[in-house]
Design a protein around this motif. Structure first.
Motif, mmCIF file in Angstrom:
data_model
loop_
_atom_site.group_PDB
_atom_site.id
_atom_site.type_symbol
_atom_site.label_atom_id
_atom_site.label_comp_id
_atom_site.label_asym_id
_atom_site.label_seq_id
_atom_site.Cartn_x
_atom_site.Cartn_y
_atom_site.Cartn_z
ATOM 1 N N PHE A 1 0.819 -1.210 0.000
ATOM 2 C CA PHE A 1 0.000 0.000 0.000
ATOM 3 C C PHE A 1 0.853 1.262 0.000
ATOM 4 O O PHE A 1 0.418 2.315 -0.440
ATOM 5 C CB PHE A 1 -0.893 0.072 1.247
ATOM 6 N N TYR A 2 2.040 1.169 0.528
ATOM 7 C CA TYR A 2 2.885 2.341 0.777
ATOM 8 C C TYR A 2 3.948 2.434 -0.320
ATOM 9 O O TYR A 2 5.139 2.237 -0.076
ATOM 10 C CB TYR A 2 3.514 2.188 2.171
ATOM 11 N N THR A 3 3.499 2.728 -1.551
ATOM 12 C CA THR A 3 4.412 2.754 -2.694
ATOM 13 C C THR A 3 4.138 3.964 -3.583
ATOM 14 O O THR A 3 3.023 4.468 -3.643
ATOM 15 C CB THR A 3 4.255 1.490 -3.569
ATOM 16 N N ARG A 4 5.168 4.376 -4.284
ATOM 17 C CA ARG A 4 5.024 5.510 -5.194
ATOM 18 C C ARG A 4 4.060 5.202 -6.339
ATOM 19 O O ARG A 4 3.366 6.089 -6.824
ATOM 20 C CB ARG A 4 6.382 5.941 -5.737
ATOM 21 N N ASP A 5 4.005 3.946 -6.777
ATOM 22 C CA ASP A 5 3.064 3.591 -7.847
ATOM 23 C C ASP A 5 1.627 3.812 -7.394
ATOM 24 O O ASP A 5 0.795 4.333 -8.143
ATOM 25 C CB ASP A 5 3.241 2.135 -8.273
ATOM 26 N N LEU A 6 1.310 3.460 -6.159
ATOM 27 C CA LEU A 6 -0.035 3.684 -5.626
ATOM 28 C C LEU A 6 -0.294 5.170 -5.469
ATOM 29 O O LEU A 6 -1.371 5.658 -5.826
ATOM 30 C CB LEU A 6 -0.197 2.964 -4.291
ATOM 31 N N TRP A 7 0.697 5.903 -4.977
ATOM 32 C CA TRP A 7 0.531 7.351 -4.800
ATOM 33 C C TRP A 7 0.293 8.022 -6.155
ATOM 34 O O TRP A 7 -0.518 8.929 -6.277
ATOM 35 C CB TRP A 7 1.751 7.955 -4.112
ATOM 36 N N GLU A 8 0.999 7.544 -7.191
ATOM 37 C CA GLU A 8 0.825 8.108 -8.524
ATOM 38 C C GLU A 8 -0.575 7.786 -9.058
ATOM 39 O O GLU A 8 -1.203 8.628 -9.700
ATOM 40 C CB GLU A 8 1.886 7.570 -9.469
ATOM 41 N N TYR A 9 -1.075 6.581 -8.787
ATOM 42 C CA TYR A 9 -2.428 6.220 -9.210
ATOM 43 C C TYR A 9 -3.452 7.163 -8.572
ATOM 44 O O TYR A 9 -4.369 7.629 -9.226
ATOM 45 C CB TYR A 9 -2.743 4.767 -8.831
ATOM 46 N N VAL A 10 -3.281 7.458 -7.292
ATOM 47 C CA VAL A 10 -4.240 8.297 -6.573
ATOM 48 C C VAL A 10 -4.156 9.754 -7.018
ATOM 49 O O VAL A 10 -5.170 10.383 -7.314
ATOM 50 C CB VAL A 10 -4.020 8.193 -5.046
ATOM 51 N N SER A 11 -2.954 10.314 -7.062
ATOM 52 C CA SER A 11 -2.788 11.753 -7.272
ATOM 53 C C SER A 11 -2.431 12.155 -8.699
ATOM 54 O O SER A 11 -2.535 13.331 -9.051
ATOM 55 C CB SER A 11 -1.710 12.288 -6.340
ATOM 56 N N GLY A 12 -1.971 11.193 -9.490
ATOM 57 C CA GLY A 12 -1.495 11.544 -10.829
ATOM 58 C C GLY A 12 -0.067 12.046 -10.829
ATOM 59 O O GLY A 12 0.487 12.371 -11.865
ATOM 60 N N GLU A 13 0.556 12.126 -9.646
ATOM 61 C CA GLU A 13 1.936 12.598 -9.516
ATOM 62 C C GLU A 13 2.710 11.651 -8.608
ATOM 63 O O GLU A 13 2.138 10.976 -7.775
ATOM 64 C CB GLU A 13 1.967 13.991 -8.874
ATOM 65 N N ARG A 14 4.023 11.653 -8.751
ATOM 66 C CA ARG A 14 4.846 10.839 -7.859
ATOM 67 C C ARG A 14 5.236 11.622 -6.605
ATOM 68 O O ARG A 14 5.677 11.071 -5.629
ATOM 69 C CB ARG A 14 6.073 10.302 -8.578
ATOM 70 N N ALA A 15 5.046 12.943 -6.617
ATOM 71 C CA ALA A 15 5.310 13.765 -5.438
ATOM 72 C C ALA A 15 4.166 13.565 -4.445
ATOM 73 O O ALA A 15 3.030 13.325 -4.823
ATOM 74 C CB ALA A 15 5.422 15.228 -5.822
ATOM 75 N N THR A 16 4.464 13.683 -3.158
ATOM 76 C CA THR A 16 3.463 13.438 -2.126
ATOM 77 C C THR A 16 3.576 14.461 -1.011
ATOM 78 O O THR A 16 4.600 15.112 -0.852
ATOM 79 C CB THR A 16 3.651 12.035 -1.504
ATOM 80 N N GLU A 17 2.501 14.572 -0.217
ATOM 81 C CA GLU A 17 2.549 15.383 0.996
ATOM 82 C C GLU A 17 3.342 14.618 2.048
ATOM 83 O O GLU A 17 3.271 13.405 2.121
ATOM 84 C CB GLU A 17 1.135 15.615 1.528
ATOM 85 N N THR A 18 4.087 15.334 2.873
ATOM 86 C CA THR A 18 4.851 14.668 3.919
ATOM 87 C C THR A 18 4.581 15.333 5.257
ATOM 88 O O THR A 18 4.058 16.431 5.335
ATOM 89 C CB THR A 18 6.369 14.728 3.636
ATOM 90 N N VAL A 19 4.950 14.642 6.305
ATOM 91 C CA VAL A 19 4.897 15.196 7.650
ATOM 92 C C VAL A 19 6.333 15.384 8.131
ATOM 93 O O VAL A 19 7.264 15.089 7.401
ATOM 94 C CB VAL A 19 4.100 14.272 8.614
#
Length: 149
Positions: free
Chosen positions: A59-77
């Motif tokens: 679940f914790y992968t850049r491919d999944l994040w790209e599927y959700v957002s359309g980008e490989r960049a993500t929000e971070t804490v």
């Protein structure tokens, strides 16, 4: 759940209305299974979803994040770990690491394992049948108790 060399892995989801969705695979879980689950949830419950996931590697992968957002960049804490990924119709939020008690689906798996405790499962086909018999015995939790204590 495993039986010698054969295995089946179940994935599940619970909605805020108490609806549930379960699926399984005989494969080892990979990113493609996380993507498949998100797509299946969108088909089952509608395209506009907010999904809470644990930080399992599939679940914790850049491919999944790209599927959700359309980008490989993500929000971070602060510790640079991804807490949320937002897309147009889909948001994925991650439970804090190493805190399964905050994940309501973990309680469902615990109850299913308790149901299986004293059952003989001689082969994979029997295991699949038993899973389908056991899932209706699991009472879905009220997820608001986890989100708003």
């Amino acid at each position: 759940m495993t039986n010698s060399w054969d295995k089946v892995t179940a994935l599940g989801a619970v909605t805020n209305d108490g609806e549930s969705f379960y699926c399984w695979t005989e494969d080892s879980l990979k990113t493609q299974h996380g993507l498949w689950l998100l797509k299946a949830l969108q088909e089952e419950f509608g395209e506009e979803l907010v999904v809470f996931l644990d930080r399992a590697s599939y679940f914790y992968t850049r491919d999944l994040w790209e599927y959700v957002s359309g980008e490989r960049a993500t929000e971070t804490v602060g510790d640079s770990s991804v807490a949320c990924v937002r897309g147009e119709d889909l948001e994925v939020w991650y439970f804090p690491p190493k805190l399964p008690e905050l994940n309501p689906v973990e309680g469902c798996w615990d109850r299913l394992q308790e149901w299986f405790k004293h059952r003989l499962v001689p082969d994979l086909s029997t295991l699949k049948q038993q899973i389908q018999r056991g899932l209706p015995t699991v009472e879905e939790p009220n997820i608001w108790n986890y989100l708003c204590p």
